[in-house]
Structures are given as C-alpha cells and as structure tokens.
Design an enzyme around this catalytic site. Structure first.
Site, mmCIF file in Angstrom:
data_model
loop_
_atom_site.group_PDB
_atom_site.id
_atom_site.type_symbol
_atom_site.label_atom_id
_atom_site.label_comp_id
_atom_site.label_asym_id
_atom_site.label_seq_id
_atom_site.Cartn_x
_atom_site.Cartn_y
_atom_site.Cartn_z
ATOM 1 N N GLY A 195 -16.294 56.769 45.065
ATOM 2 C CA GLY A 195 -17.565 56.110 44.827
ATOM 3 C C GLY A 195 -17.911 54.975 45.770
ATOM 4 N N ASP A 196 -16.938 54.489 46.551
ATOM 5 C CA ASP A 196 -17.207 53.413 47.512
ATOM 6 C C ASP A 196 -16.225 53.540 48.668
ATOM 7 O OD1 ASP A 196 -18.337 51.165 48.673
ATOM 8 O OD2 ASP A 196 -17.224 49.741 47.442
ATOM 9 N N LEU A 197 -16.176 54.727 49.259
ATOM 10 C CA LEU A 197 -15.100 55.065 50.183
ATOM 11 C C LEU A 197 -15.455 54.699 51.623
ATOM 12 C CD1 LEU A 197 -12.278 56.086 50.310
ATOM 13 C CD2 LEU A 197 -13.138 58.431 50.411
#
Length: 289
Positions: A195-197
C-alpha cells in the site's frame, strides 16, 4: 537514559537502557532502543489520527504472516495508540549483494498471490485509513469503483480544496471517469498489498535479505504496489523482471501505471504541495491521450 519523547506505556518492561533518536519521517519520531534483549526500533507520533497505529500493526502482522521466507517483515514487540516497537533490522552498509533485486521481485510476486474476501480493510473492526488519510475501506467486490470513488476522487477534492492543484485537474479527472473500468484494467482478485511501496519502505539487511516496513496494507489490486515502486524509483530492472517471470501482470499494465499513481501523487500534493500537483496533471493528460 531514555528519551522524554517515548511514552512510558510503550517501553515499560522492555529493559530499555538507552534511546537514540534516528532520522525519521516527516510525521514521526524514530529511535534505536538499547535493551536487555538487544536493539529494538521505536516510532512515536504526537496526537496521531485515531486508529492509525492499529492499522499499521494489522498490516505488519498480515504481511509477516503471508510473506515468503525470503521477504522479511519486522515483528511487532509492543504498540500503543501513539507508538510502536519493532524488532531491529540491521541494514546493509555496503552495496547490495548480487541477486537481492531478483529476490525482492520474486518475494513480492509470491506475496501478491495472497487473496482476501473483498477489496478494502484487512479486518472489519479496523478504521478506514491508509497512512494518515481517512478513507472508505468497507468491503466491496468492485475494484474499479473502489479506486475511483474511494481513493482518486476524494483525494482530488482535498487537493483542489487545499489549493494544492489546479482545479482544471479535476475537470480532466471527470473526463476520464467514464473510462474508470478500462483504466483499472482486467478484473483480478483482492490481493494483499503493502500500500505504500516506495524504496524507503524496503530495507536490505546485512545478510542481503529484503524487508518490508511502514505498510498501509489492505486488500487491493497488485498494480497498486507496482505503480508505487515505479513512481519514485529505487528498484532495479532485475526486480521487476523477476516479478513478471514469477507472476506476470495482465497485458497493458504499463499503460495503467499513471492511473494507479494518481492516489500517491494526490496524497503528496495535499501534504507537500510543490510539483506534485503538476505531476498529477501530467499523469491525467497522459491518460487522456
């Protein structure tokens, strides 16, 4: 000697002898804790949004449960509403070992095979948050609508209302909205995504093992993570090649990257301003053709 920034409830009983501040993000304070059990990592926030830590902990636990052995996720040692303590990861000080990029690509591909019951939150009791942003993560089977109506449109409204983006960008989005299903690509199952890679949320330890940190995990579409990896760079070509060899993306994925990059671009526009609003507009123009 511990730091006054560390809430007692977060560290009591951990045998903390010393807390050394680390360079952290823009919203949190980070520390290396020297304890009787060895070093630990701590992160605290002053007045975090309600449920933010619970969501991060759930994401770490889900990733730790489902990630392949080659892809590490730190153990949650302790957490409170305003902080979290994790196992310490000793990062590599030198060049990455041969095969590290390929190992990350294969590990992420295996992680993306993990499927959930519906798009949305990992568990119904969790608040609707991705990072510090409040979002609607109630379960749905319609990914294309989820992406447009629960991520892109609300963030665009926030960006326009805050003056962080030219209002004409909202007009461009409305031109594209009827194509939302096409732009999201072929249907796929709900997949466990980080989700926030971006590259800062992937560590490589002294042994060359890859680790995932700071997730905003939910049941989403795997192209969410791929688009984020490409947005800011930091992942080698070998990484994506290994991913595709292990778990190929649907044809046309490259053309969908700007659509999937709109949420992080808009988040950055709202938080930081600068050129992120212009970058969002450029992505919309590419999609319009």
């Amino acid at each position: 000697m511990t730091s006054p920034d560390l809430p007692p409830a977060l560290i009591d009983g951990l045998g903390v002898r010393r807390a050394r501040p680390l360079g952290g993000g823009d919203t949190a304070a980070a520390f290396r804790l020297e304890t009787t059990r060895g070093p630990l990592f701590a992160k605290t926030m002053a007045d975090p949004p309600a449920g933010m830590m619970a969501v991060e902990v759930a994401g770490l636990q889900a990733l730790r449960e489902h990630a392949p052995e080659s892809l590490g996720v730190p153990e949650v040692v302790r957490w409170t509403e305003d902080g979290i303590v994790l196992e310490w990861i000793e990062e590599s000080a030198g060049p990455r070992r041969p095969g590290t990029e390929e190992a990350f690509g294969r590990g992420l591909a295996d992680l993306h095979r993990v499927q959930g019951p519906a798009f949305g939150a990992l568990a119904p009791e969790l608040p609707g948050r991705i990072g510090s942003f409040e979002v609607d993560l109630s379960p749905t089977q319609d990914w294309a609508e989820f992406l447009l109506e629960r991520r892109i449109r609300p963030l665009m409204q926030d960006a326009v209302a805050s003056g962080r983006i030219d209002p004409r960008a909202a007009d461009l989005l409305e031109e594209l909205a009827p194509r939302a299903r096409e732009l999201a690509g072929p249907d796929g199952p709900p997949t466990l995504v980080h989700g926030d890679l971006w590259a800062g949320n992937r560590l490589v330890d002294a042994e060359g093992r890859n680790w995932l940190i700071d997730p905003s995990a939910y049941w989403g579409h795997r192209e969410v993570d791929i688009a984020m990896m490409l947005l800011f760079g930091g992942f080698g070509e070998e990484c994506l090649a290994a991913y595709h060899a292990q778990h190929p993306l649907a044809p046309g994925w490259e053309d969908r990257v700007p659509w999937y990059q709109l949420p992080p671009l808009l988040v950055h526009a709202v938080r930081f301003g600068g050129g992120y609003g212009d970058a969002t507009t450029r992505a919309l123009l590419r999609l319009r053709g």
